[in-house]
Scaffold this active site. Structure first.
Site, PDB file in Angstrom:
ATOM      1  N   ASP A   1      36.289  88.660  50.247  1.00  0.00           N
ATOM      2  CA  ASP A   1      37.920  88.576  51.155  1.00  0.00           C
ATOM      3  C   ASP A   1      37.372  89.359  51.551  1.00  0.00           C
ATOM      4  OD1 ASP A   1      38.398  86.098  48.992  1.00  0.00           O
ATOM      5  OD2 ASP A   1      38.706  87.710  47.824  1.00  0.00           O
TER       6      ASP A   1
ATOM      7  N   GLY B   1      30.489  88.150  52.655  1.00  0.00           N
ATOM      8  CA  GLY B   1      29.993  88.023  51.010  1.00  0.00           C
ATOM      9  C   GLY B   1      31.822  87.258  50.683  1.00  0.00           C
TER      10      GLY B   1
ATOM     11  N   ASP C   1      43.921  88.324  51.228  1.00  0.00           N
ATOM     12  CA  ASP C   1      42.600  89.373  50.752  1.00  0.00           C
ATOM     13  C   ASP C   1      42.573  90.672  50.146  1.00  0.00           C
ATOM     14  OD1 ASP C   1      40.608  86.819  52.251  1.00  0.00           O
ATOM     15  OD2 ASP C   1      41.602  87.652  54.018  1.00  0.00           O
TER      16      ASP C   1
ATOM     17  N   CYS D   1      38.349  72.914  60.101  1.00  0.00           N
ATOM     18  CA  CYS D   1      38.132  73.783  61.432  1.00  0.00           C
ATOM     19  C   CYS D   1      38.364  74.737  60.126  1.00  0.00           C
ATOM     20  CB  CYS D   1      40.157  75.060  61.849  1.00  0.00           C
ATOM     21  SG  CYS D   1      41.237  74.792  59.991  1.00  0.00           S
ATOM     22  N   LYS D   2      37.436  74.706  59.274  1.00  0.00           N
ATOM     23  CA  LYS D   2      36.535  75.682  58.319  1.00  0.00           C
ATOM     24  C   LYS D   2      35.201  75.127  58.294  1.00  0.00           C
ATOM     25  CE  LYS D   2      38.439  78.873  55.362  1.00  0.00           C
ATOM     26  NZ  LYS D   2      37.908  80.676  55.224  1.00  0.00           N
TER      27      LYS D   2
ATOM     28  N   ASP E   1      40.311  85.184  45.847  1.00  0.00           N
ATOM     29  CA  ASP E   1      41.718  84.166  46.124  1.00  0.00           C
ATOM     30  C   ASP E   1      40.977  83.007  46.084  1.00  0.00           C
ATOM     31  OD1 ASP E   1      40.903  85.538  49.129  1.00  0.00           O
ATOM     32  OD2 ASP E   1      42.408  84.624  50.194  1.00  0.00           O
TER      33      ASP E   1
ATOM     34  N   GLN F   1      46.118  90.106  69.937  1.00  0.00           N
ATOM     35  CA  GLN F   1      45.678  89.162  70.889  1.00  0.00           C
ATOM     36  C   GLN F   1      46.266  87.718  71.222  1.00  0.00           C
ATOM     37  OE1 GLN F   1      44.134  90.171  73.470  1.00  0.00           O
ATOM     38  NE2 GLN F   1      41.700  89.957  74.091  1.00  0.00           N
TER      39      GLN F   1
END
Length: 418
Positions: A86, A84, A127, A40-41, A282, A180
């Site tokens: 978090d 760029g 983040d 998924c990344k 992170d 959402q």
């Protein structure tokens, strides 16, 4: 998360036992109509190229945006952080305040929807925590409901996922006020975290200097643990690793990974201020080395990060090697969902930081709670690397027999010395 699976009953998360509902089954892309190798990344290099389109307009070739943008920027004094890293940091028009905001989402990793909600929330909040921010003003939840789920499963699964997300948010001292929800081929879960704060409440991720020490606050190996647990029911894959690990060890490692991913990095964020951290990020989908390189590129000083130690959930190194190094775990490229903070600390503060993290987590059974010194910051060209033969620190799952024995020995030694 399979739509045909019957979700476990809601659980109260309190201590070790509450985080581990029985009968976990990790997310299998093929069960959702995805290719076996689906991730998924977006790869880090591709992502950074895509994000170039979001940078301010530099169309005049001078390196400056238009007059209107320049005038607008002059009105907003304060630190600014954009594409760029978090979170974004945006100076506000009022009172020297800044908006710090982040968003993240992904596909399910575990079969239990409540735990998946907790992991998703912890991942979003990390983040903010990576900037030393301990308070979040508001969260929104982003949820995609699979169109392949029948009504019965949808009505059971989605409320549990929402509840897990909400409970983790409340643990972080914030609340979920909206979001959402859409229909999609696959389940997706994530959110948005926002806080308005003064500049002294956050630590910009660009202050590392030569002589600093690198500290990591969660063990690596979560991707390996999740996959190995899935292979328990796949003989062709289990046969490749069964000589280096037992079924019980795989289950313990999987539980440790779940516990770790669902744990907030809030304590570490607070200690960043106490021990004068210079920068942090992170560690998540791009792996330890990917995020270390990204952080190194953001530094004001000419520095390089050199990683000597790798704290890894016990047995995950052996599994990774037995499976042909497909995860690239020892190269620092294995994905770590909702991983720990990678923190640059003054040398004289690093051991104190780790000790306080260990003390805070001493109530958890096992040896996994705490933080580890993993490397140094030296002069260099804003890069990061792992040495050829890093020291592997085997982190015992907190629910394992070995961890219980280690805790008992430590407690006995403390008693004898007192």
């Amino acid at each position: 998360m399979s739509s045909s699976a019957s979700p476990p009953a809601p659980v109260e998360v309190a201590g070790n036992e509450g985080c581990f509902p029985p009968e976990y089954k990790p997310f299998n892309p093929e069960e959702h109509g995805l290719d076996r190798g689906f991730r998924c990344k977006v790869p880090q290099e591709a992502l950074l190229k895509l994000l170039v389109g979001l940078e301010p307009n530099q169309a005049d070739g001078t390196g400056k945006s238009g007059d209107q943008d320049s005038e607008f920027g002059q009105q907003l004094a304060g630190p600014r952080l954009g594409i760029g890293l978090d979170s974004c940091v945006i100076p506000l028009r009022h009172g020297g305040l800044s908006l710090v905001q982040t968003t993240d989402f992904f596909y399910p990793l575990v079969e239990d929807p409540y735990m998946m909600g907790r992991i998703a929330c912890a991942n979003v909040l990390s983040d903010l925590y990576a900037m030393g921010i301990t308070e979040c003003d508001n969260m929104l939840m982003l949820l995609s409901v699979s169109q392949k789920m029948n009504e019965k499963d949808r009505e059971k699964v989605m409320p549990l996922m929402i509840r897990g997300f909400r409970d983790a948010a409340e643990e972080g001292g914030t609340s979920v006020t909206g979001g959402q929800t859409v229909i999609n081929p696959w389940i997706i879960v994530g959110g948005v975290a926002s806080v308005v704060c003064q500049p002294n409440e956050f630590i910009m991720p660009d202050g590392a200097v030569p002589g600093d020490v690198l500290v990591l606050t969660k063990p690596l190996g979560t991707q390996v643990a999740v996959n190995a647990h899935q292979w328990l029911d796949q003989p062709e894959r289990w046969n490749k690793i069964k000589l280096v690990v037992t079924r019980e060890e795989v289950k313990e490692a999987y539980q440790e990974a779940m516990f770790s991913m669902a744990t907030l990095n809030r304590t570490a964020a607070g200690l960043m201020h106490k021990f004068q951290a210079h920068a942090a990020t992170d560690v998540t989908g791009f792996g330890l080395l990917g995020h270390a390189k990204n952080l190194a590129m953001q530094q004001r000083s000419d520095v390089a990060f050199v990683i000597h130690n790798l704290p890894i959930i016990a047995k995950m190194t052996a599994i990774s090697k037995a499976y042909g190094n497909a995860f690239r775990l020892l190269q620092g490229l294995s994905a770590e969902t909702s991983g720990g903070l990678l923190v640059c600390l003054p040398r004289e503060q690093a051991a104190k930081f780790c000790a306080e993290m260990k003390n805070h987590n001493s109530g958890a059974q096992g040896a996994s709670g705490g933080a580890w010194i993993i490397g140094i910051v030296e002069k260099g060209e804003r890069s990061a690397r792992i040495i050829e033969k890093p020291r592997i620190i085997e982190v015992l799952p907190r629910g394992s027999l070995a961890a219980h024995q280690e805790n008992s020995a430590t407690a006995e030694l403390s008693t004898n010395l007192s």
